[in-house]
Write a protein that holds these residues in place. Sequence first.
Motif, PDB file in Angstrom:
ATOM      1  N   LEU A 281       0.767  -1.128  -0.141  1.00  0.00           N
ATOM      2  CA  LEU A 281       0.066   0.000  -0.099  1.00  0.00           C
ATOM      3  C   LEU A 281       0.820   1.229  -0.051  1.00  0.00           C
ATOM      4  O   LEU A 281       0.644   2.186  -0.640  1.00  0.00           O
ATOM      5  N   TYR A 282       2.095   1.221   0.737  1.00  0.00           N
ATOM      6  CA  TYR A 282       3.067   2.276   0.824  1.00  0.00           C
ATOM      7  C   TYR A 282       3.579   2.457  -0.827  1.00  0.00           C
ATOM      8  O   TYR A 282       3.565   3.536  -1.009  1.00  0.00           O
ATOM      9  N   ASP A 283       3.706   1.437  -1.269  1.00  0.00           N
ATOM     10  CA  ASP A 283       4.452   1.333  -2.609  1.00  0.00           C
ATOM     11  C   ASP A 283       3.538   2.063  -3.710  1.00  0.00           C
ATOM     12  O   ASP A 283       3.581   2.748  -4.674  1.00  0.00           O
ATOM     13  N   ALA A 284       1.946   1.758  -3.615  1.00  0.00           N
ATOM     14  CA  ALA A 284       1.245   2.264  -4.235  1.00  0.00           C
ATOM     15  C   ALA A 284       0.671   3.860  -3.985  1.00  0.00           C
ATOM     16  O   ALA A 284      -0.300   4.334  -4.557  1.00  0.00           O
ATOM     17  N   ARG A 285       1.547   4.453  -3.005  1.00  0.00           N
ATOM     18  CA  ARG A 285       0.997   5.664  -2.465  1.00  0.00           C
ATOM     19  C   ARG A 285      -0.411   5.848  -1.962  1.00  0.00           C
ATOM     20  O   ARG A 285      -0.991   6.838  -1.971  1.00  0.00           O
ATOM     21  N   LYS A 286      -0.779   4.579  -1.498  1.00  0.00           N
ATOM     22  CA  LYS A 286      -2.071   4.609  -0.940  1.00  0.00           C
ATOM     23  C   LYS A 286      -2.074   4.937   0.773  1.00  0.00           C
ATOM     24  O   LYS A 286      -3.009   5.257   1.148  1.00  0.00           O
ATOM     25  N   VAL A 287      -0.818   4.677   1.230  1.00  0.00           N
ATOM     26  CA  VAL A 287      -0.731   4.735   2.638  1.00  0.00           C
ATOM     27  C   VAL A 287       0.604   5.390   2.961  1.00  0.00           C
ATOM     28  O   VAL A 287       1.570   5.000   2.493  1.00  0.00           O
ATOM     29  N   VAL A 288       0.831   6.520   3.696  1.00  0.00           N
ATOM     30  CA  VAL A 288       2.010   6.987   4.215  1.00  0.00           C
ATOM     31  C   VAL A 288       2.013   7.055   5.629  1.00  0.00           C
ATOM     32  O   VAL A 288       1.150   7.601   6.197  1.00  0.00           O
ATOM     33  N   PRO A 289       3.239   6.877   6.385  1.00  0.00           N
ATOM     34  CA  PRO A 289       3.183   6.670   7.807  1.00  0.00           C
ATOM     35  C   PRO A 289       2.909   8.276   8.303  1.00  0.00           C
ATOM     36  O   PRO A 289       3.731   8.996   7.797  1.00  0.00           O
ATOM     37  N   VAL A 290       2.139   8.380   9.104  1.00  0.00           N
ATOM     38  CA  VAL A 290       1.993   9.881   9.775  1.00  0.00           C
ATOM     39  C   VAL A 290       3.319  10.036  10.886  1.00  0.00           C
ATOM     40  O   VAL A 290       2.931   9.349  11.901  1.00  0.00           O
ATOM     41  N   ILE A 291       4.098  10.763  11.012  1.00  0.00           N
ATOM     42  CA  ILE A 291       5.059  10.905  11.769  1.00  0.00           C
ATOM     43  C   ILE A 291       5.167  12.206  12.494  1.00  0.00           C
ATOM     44  O   ILE A 291       5.166  13.247  11.608  1.00  0.00           O
ATOM     45  N   ASP A 292       4.747  12.355  13.834  1.00  0.00           N
ATOM     46  CA  ASP A 292       4.501  13.689  14.481  1.00  0.00           C
ATOM     47  C   ASP A 292       6.054  14.247  14.694  1.00  0.00           C
ATOM     48  O   ASP A 292       6.307  15.156  14.296  1.00  0.00           O
ATOM     49  N   ARG A 293       6.322  13.453  15.593  1.00  0.00           N
ATOM     50  CA  ARG A 293       8.088  13.845  15.908  1.00  0.00           C
ATOM     51  C   ARG A 293       8.953  12.795  16.165  1.00  0.00           C
ATOM     52  O   ARG A 293       8.698  11.756  16.401  1.00  0.00           O
ATOM     53  N   SER A 294      10.221  12.958  16.065  1.00  0.00           N
ATOM     54  CA  SER A 294      11.311  12.095  16.086  1.00  0.00           C
ATOM     55  C   SER A 294      11.969  12.646  17.490  1.00  0.00           C
ATOM     56  O   SER A 294      12.671  13.938  17.530  1.00  0.00           O
ATOM     57  N   TYR A 295      12.551  11.710  18.287  1.00  0.00           N
ATOM     58  CA  TYR A 295      13.151  12.086  19.591  1.00  0.00           C
ATOM     59  C   TYR A 295      14.609  11.266  19.507  1.00  0.00           C
ATOM     60  O   TYR A 295      14.464   9.987  19.348  1.00  0.00           O
TER      61      TYR A 295
END
Length: 322
Positions: A281-295
């Motif tokens: 799904l990521y490869d098909a651009r149907k799903v992208v992880p939503v990342i708020d912050r990195s620590y």
Amino acid sequence: MKALMYHNYGSSDVLTLKEIPVPTPRENEVLIKIRATSINSSDWELLRGKPLFARIWGLLKPKYHILGSDIAGQVVSIGKDVSKFRPGDAVFADIFDQWGGFAEYVCVHEDQLLPKPEHMTFEEVSAIPQAGVVALQALRYNGEITPGQQVLINGAGGGAGTFAIQIAKSLGTEVTGVDSARKLDLMKSIGADHVIDYAKEDFTKNKQQYDLIFDVVGRRSIFDFKRIVKPKGAYVMAGGSMRRLLQILFYGPLISKTTSKKMGLLMHKQNKEDINHMLSLYDARKVVPVIDRSYPLSQGITAFQYFGEGLVLGKIIITPES
């Protein structure tokens, strides 16, 4: 190596950053230098020891002292019987059965690992395994959802919720996301057709019914949800208080047997097939992880404190500095 550890149940204040020996891989294990680990609700539950089922690995004190199950990193060394990976390989995994991700290194059985796609960052791939699979399995709870169906996601602005919005939209459904006012714009931006601020509107009383309800929060009565599930529709809860878990375990089967509505608890099944489906799904651009912050790992306590406030938009990532 540095590791974020805890020895008693509690909030973020029981965590400490400690220096401990680097583990040595067994015959079928690989030693991984961790590049990214995401925080999941399961980490928060095990940290607090709440709900009570979170103490399955230790009633009075935690059995595992380093949390973190969704890891991504590079192979440093391998056990003598390892055949699938070599030093330098980029890998990721869900190590829900052993934990240990909030550290600089961890040993993992080779059968648990997957190769990291070259076009994905370590942060992105570490966000997927648990939250993505929970969302996928919840949406399949009553069989495959079909175009035109109406789906409601309660707690849609968090890790599993943001994945669920995107998966449901990719299948052609009409999606309603429920969360706090802070998260409404995010939910719209990733595809939600309708968004509801739970503090301003009681979505169980607006007379709208749904083919599938995915409840990530688990704070409302099962009977509130029963009236907004369509005939032949379903309600599935993925987490919540012990009171709500017991309620759905008792009344869910009864409602499912006496009505045309299916209501129950999601039993998350960790498996590579669903993780690979999420990658497709990521490869098909149907799903992208939503990342708020990195620590950085040194600020892991702050990361958990922020997670516990319920303000996270999608996922939080922790990355060792070295």
